[in-house]
Write a protein that holds these residues in place. Structure first.
Motif, mmCIF file in Angstrom:
data_model
loop_
_atom_site.group_PDB
_atom_site.id
_atom_site.type_symbol
_atom_site.label_atom_id
_atom_site.label_comp_id
_atom_site.label_asym_id
_atom_site.label_seq_id
_atom_site.Cartn_x
_atom_site.Cartn_y
_atom_site.Cartn_z
ATOM 1 N N THR A 29 0.828 -1.211 0.000
ATOM 2 C CA THR A 29 0.000 0.000 0.000
ATOM 3 C C THR A 29 0.861 1.259 0.000
ATOM 4 O OG1 THR A 29 -1.677 -1.222 1.255
ATOM 5 C CG2 THR A 29 -1.869 1.173 1.205
ATOM 6 N N ALA A 30 1.942 1.240 0.772
ATOM 7 C CA ALA A 30 2.845 2.399 0.804
ATOM 8 C C ALA A 30 3.515 2.621 -0.554
ATOM 9 C CB ALA A 30 3.908 2.204 1.885
ATOM 10 N N LEU A 31 3.882 1.538 -1.236
ATOM 11 C CA LEU A 31 4.481 1.663 -2.565
ATOM 12 C C LEU A 31 3.486 2.234 -3.575
ATOM 13 C CD1 LEU A 31 6.906 1.169 -4.436
ATOM 14 C CD2 LEU A 31 6.072 -1.181 -4.754
ATOM 15 N N ILE A 32 2.214 1.821 -3.460
ATOM 16 C CA ILE A 32 1.197 2.348 -4.372
ATOM 17 C C ILE A 32 1.032 3.861 -4.171
ATOM 18 C CG2 ILE A 32 -1.281 2.333 -4.856
ATOM 19 C CD1 ILE A 32 -1.270 -0.662 -4.321
ATOM 20 N N LYS A 33 0.993 4.310 -2.917
ATOM 21 C CA LYS A 33 0.851 5.741 -2.645
ATOM 22 C C LYS A 33 2.055 6.534 -3.158
ATOM 23 C CE LYS A 33 -2.156 5.637 1.414
ATOM 24 N NZ LYS A 33 -2.274 6.006 2.865
ATOM 25 N N ALA A 34 3.236 5.932 -3.026
ATOM 26 C CA ALA A 34 4.438 6.649 -3.465
ATOM 27 C C ALA A 34 4.527 6.748 -4.990
ATOM 28 C CB ALA A 34 5.691 5.970 -2.912
ATOM 29 N N ALA A 55 7.191 -4.361 -11.730
ATOM 30 C CA ALA A 55 6.842 -3.417 -12.798
ATOM 31 C C ALA A 55 7.310 -2.002 -12.460
ATOM 32 C CB ALA A 55 5.338 -3.437 -13.029
ATOM 33 N N VAL A 56 7.211 -1.615 -11.192
ATOM 34 C CA VAL A 56 7.691 -0.291 -10.775
ATOM 35 C C VAL A 56 9.200 -0.191 -10.957
ATOM 36 C CG1 VAL A 56 7.982 1.227 -8.777
ATOM 37 C CG2 VAL A 56 5.777 0.159 -9.218
ATOM 38 N N ARG A 57 9.933 -1.233 -10.585
ATOM 39 C CA ARG A 57 11.381 -1.236 -10.776
ATOM 40 C C ARG A 57 11.750 -1.136 -12.255
ATOM 41 N NH1 ARG A 57 14.599 0.085 -6.509
ATOM 42 N NH2 ARG A 57 14.253 -1.265 -4.696
ATOM 43 N N LEU A 101 11.111 9.820 -5.995
ATOM 44 C CA LEU A 101 11.784 8.601 -6.447
ATOM 45 C C LEU A 101 12.491 7.908 -5.284
ATOM 46 C CD1 LEU A 101 13.319 9.684 -9.887
ATOM 47 C CD2 LEU A 101 11.475 8.036 -9.498
ATOM 48 N N GLN A 102 13.030 8.689 -4.361
ATOM 49 C CA GLN A 102 13.685 8.101 -3.200
ATOM 50 C C GLN A 102 12.671 7.389 -2.316
ATOM 51 O OE1 GLN A 102 16.976 7.972 -2.678
ATOM 52 N NE2 GLN A 102 16.597 6.724 -0.835
ATOM 53 N N ALA A 107 10.305 2.205 -0.412
ATOM 54 C CA ALA A 107 9.152 1.299 -0.274
ATOM 55 C C ALA A 107 9.402 -0.016 -1.003
ATOM 56 C CB ALA A 107 7.887 1.978 -0.797
ATOM 57 N N ALA A 108 9.993 0.056 -2.200
ATOM 58 C CA ALA A 108 10.276 -1.171 -2.955
ATOM 59 C C ALA A 108 11.351 -2.003 -2.266
ATOM 60 C CB ALA A 108 10.711 -0.801 -4.380
ATOM 61 N N THR A 109 12.369 -1.338 -1.710
ATOM 62 C CA THR A 109 13.425 -2.070 -1.002
ATOM 63 C C THR A 109 12.879 -2.756 0.247
ATOM 64 O OG1 THR A 109 15.041 -0.439 -1.780
ATOM 65 C CG2 THR A 109 15.698 -1.855 0.051
ATOM 66 N N TYR A 110 11.982 -2.064 0.956
ATOM 67 C CA TYR A 110 11.364 -2.664 2.154
ATOM 68 C C TYR A 110 10.535 -3.893 1.785
ATOM 69 C CZ TYR A 110 8.757 -2.942 6.540
ATOM 70 O OH TYR A 110 8.207 -3.373 7.727
#
Length: 411
Positions: A29-34, A55-57, A101-102, A107-110
């Motif tokens: 959810t946090a990645l979607i918001k970001a 897909a985000v990566r 982007l940061q 979020a993706a790394t987590y």
């Protein structure tokens, strides 16, 4: 003691797997918001958290997706890649700033760290599931058993789930956007992780749905069996799971057998004996309805050595029988007494017989009646007969030669 500690560690790992799954949902959810300012439609097109993160990566901050189509085809299906390319051309998103982007990268790394921990815990639980739940492992395999126990939150929680819900544990959400307008015939509806066990996979596709229901029912029994052994301290064995697996394998083989050809059965032996008809008043009345009349009996009787009619008609059977002969020519007017069965002695029949007797005794002139229906009738009477009765009564009492009669009784 070591076995007990290992068991406690497996139970704790199962509970921690449930916590990791919840935290993975929050991280998604946090990645979607970001990433929403860049591509807000992506979350509807890719509902799977792992595929969404990949897909985000791959897309990152690229606005022209034609440059990353090859990389997208490696991690997504063809229809998803086409849908994302079409949606990116009409998206309302914008390029992200360095700070945004940061945040997306964090979020993706987590999510990746959580997924790594989940995989390690699942492998550990799968290796230790043989000692924790041997019957479940013997039935569906240790890997699938570890995933189910992890998603349920432990062996005790798994025993509380009915078999109908065991079929859909771990189900991936399917919607119209994720299918991108393509046919959904290839998607498996109402299936979860349990559909990946070898018992269901080895069945033909038309039988997989039925096999999944059967395996889920046996899994619920096996889970309760293992939990009772763990809770009471009894020795844990895989005999129940092996027994269930053998039963299911025999059942699935039986379902895959072709239908037997229909056997030709001989007709039953015909019953040539003449059955006796029941007697009594009802049968006699039924026979009287179809009884042959006297005239038809004479017409069906052949007079031999007598010529009757033309030869051609006589040879073809077109003759009147005894009715056509010279000797019996008047037999057609002959009245034959027909023996009827005795009438019932009821009140209605006696009343009807009395009325008929009265009408038969009436010989004075013409008198008859015609009945149209149950309530309407007409009677025809000769008026001259009524006048004749009055004339006879007057002649008896008022004739000139009548004289006087004594009222005394004559001796």
């Amino acid at each position: 003691e070591i076995e007990n500690e290992n068991h406690q560690l497996v139970v704790a790992s199962n509970k921690f797997l449930a916590s990791v799954a919840d935290e993975l949902t929050n991280a998604h959810t946090a990645l979607i918001k970001a990433y929403e300012p860049k591509f807000p439609e992506l979350q509807e097109l890719i509902p799977n958290p792992v595929q969404y993160k990949n897909a985000v990566r791959t897309i990152w901050n690229e606005m022209d997706l034609t440059r990353v189509n090859e990389d997208l085809n490696k991690i997504l299906t063809s229809n998803q890649s086409i849908t994302i390319s079409v949606a990116s051309s009409t998206t309302s998103g914008r390029p992200l700033t360095d700070d945004e982007l940061q945040a997306v990268d964090d979020a993706a790394t987590y999510m990746e760290e959580l997924m790594k921990v989940q995989i390690e815990l699942t492998e550990f639980v799968a290796a230790s599931m043989e000692s924790l739940a041997p019957s479940i492992c013997a039935l569906i395999g240790s890997t699938t058993a570890a995933q189910l126990v992890g998603l349920a939150g432990g062996l005790a929680e798994l025993t509380k789930i009915p078999s109908c819900n065991l079929q859909v544990i771990g189900q991936v959400k399917q919607n119209q956007a994720s299918q991108a307008g393509f046919s959904g015939i290839g998607t498996k509806k109402h299936t979860g992780i349990l559909a990946n066990c070898d018992l269901v996979k080895h069945c033909p596709k038309p039988l997989q749905k039925k096999a999944l229901k059967t395996v889920a029912a046996k899994l619920a029994l096996a889970a309760r069996f293992d939990f009772v052994n763990v809770d009471t301290g009894r020795p844990r064995t895989a005999e129940t799971g092996k027994k269930f697996r053998q039963e299911l394998e025999r059942k699935f083989l039986k379902l895959q057998e072709p239908d037997k050809a229909p056997t030709l059965k001989a007709l039953p032996k015909p019953d040539l004996t003449v059955k006796k008809r029941r007697g009594g008043k009802r049968m006699r009345r039924w026979k009287e309805r179809f009884e042959e009349t006297a005239m038809m009996k004479q017409a069906n009787t052949r007079a031999f050595s007598l010529q009757s009619g033309e030869y051609g008609d006589d040879a073809m059977g077109m003759s009147m029988g005894l009715l056509d002969t010279a000797d019996n020519g008047g037999a057609i007017r002959k009245t034959m007494e027909k023996k009827k069965m005795r009438q019932a002695n009821t009140k209605a029949s006696r009343k009807r017989a009395l009325q008929m007797a009265q009408r038969a005794s009436n010989t004075d002139g013409l008198a008859t009646s015609v009945v149209f229906n149950a309530t309407t009738s007409m009677e025809l009477v000769n008026p001259e007969a009524q006048k004749d009765r009055v004339r006879q009564a007057n002649k008896k009492w008022f004739d000139d030669n009548a004289g006087f009669k004594s009222a005394k009784r004559q001796r």
